[in-house]
Design a protein around this motif. Structure first.
Motif, PDB file in Angstrom:
ATOM      1  N   THR A 194       0.802  -1.216   0.000  1.00 38.61           N
ATOM      2  CA  THR A 194       0.000   0.000   0.000  1.00 38.61           C
ATOM      3  C   THR A 194       0.842   1.277   0.000  1.00 38.61           C
ATOM      4  O   THR A 194       0.470   2.228  -0.687  1.00 38.61           O
ATOM      5  CB  THR A 194      -0.976  -0.020   1.185  1.00 38.61           C
ATOM      6  N   PRO A 195       1.965   1.365   0.739  1.00 34.59           N
ATOM      7  CA  PRO A 195       2.749   2.611   0.645  1.00 34.59           C
ATOM      8  C   PRO A 195       3.201   2.931  -0.782  1.00 34.59           C
ATOM      9  O   PRO A 195       3.222   4.101  -1.177  1.00 34.59           O
ATOM     10  CB  PRO A 195       3.940   2.349   1.569  1.00 34.59           C
ATOM     11  N   GLU A 196       3.539   1.915  -1.552  1.00 34.83           N
ATOM     12  CA  GLU A 196       3.895   2.177  -2.956  1.00 34.83           C
ATOM     13  C   GLU A 196       2.668   2.599  -3.753  1.00 34.83           C
ATOM     14  O   GLU A 196       2.750   3.459  -4.629  1.00 34.83           O
ATOM     15  CB  GLU A 196       4.526   0.937  -3.593  1.00 34.83           C
ATOM     16  N   LEU A 197       1.525   2.006  -3.430  1.00 37.96           N
ATOM     17  CA  LEU A 197       0.298   2.382  -4.130  1.00 37.96           C
ATOM     18  C   LEU A 197      -0.133   3.800  -3.772  1.00 37.96           C
ATOM     19  O   LEU A 197      -0.747   4.489  -4.589  1.00 37.96           O
ATOM     20  CB  LEU A 197      -0.822   1.396  -3.806  1.00 37.96           C
ATOM     21  N   ILE A 198       0.196   4.250  -2.565  1.00 37.44           N
ATOM     22  CA  ILE A 198      -0.158   5.609  -2.157  1.00 37.44           C
ATOM     23  C   ILE A 198       0.596   6.630  -3.005  1.00 37.44           C
ATOM     24  O   ILE A 198       0.052   7.678  -3.355  1.00 37.44           O
ATOM     25  CB  ILE A 198       0.108   5.805  -0.651  1.00 37.44           C
TER      26      ILE A 198
END
Length: 84
Positions: free
Chosen positions: A12-16
């Protein structure tokens, strides 16, 4: 592929980061629409102000999401240190 299936690593941090760039593009399109709806010099001023504020708010929103994940990582590290 093993990291993806084990749920030990958050994606999720990369998707953010991707979400932030999508939000900036949407902010840009919205600012253009706001500028054309008013028209003229004031439309340009409103569009620039809208774009600046929208990008800042999008950045703050994404940073808040990342903070939640950082808190989770720090709590997991504390849990490992204490042997809980």
């Amino acid at each position: 592929m093993h990291k993806f299936l084990s749920f030990n690593h958050f994606i999720t941090p990369e998707l953010i980061q991707i979400l932030f760039f999508i939000l900036v593009i949407a902010d840009f399109i919205s600012a253009i629409g706001a500028g054309f709806s008013v028209g003229g010099f004031w439309g340009f001023i409103i569009a620039v102000a809208y774009l600046v504020l929208a990008v800042i708010l999008s950045r703050v929103f994404c940073e808040l999401l990342i903070v939640v994940f950082k808190i989770n990582e720090n709590l997991a590290a504390l849990r490992e240190d204490k042997g809980i």
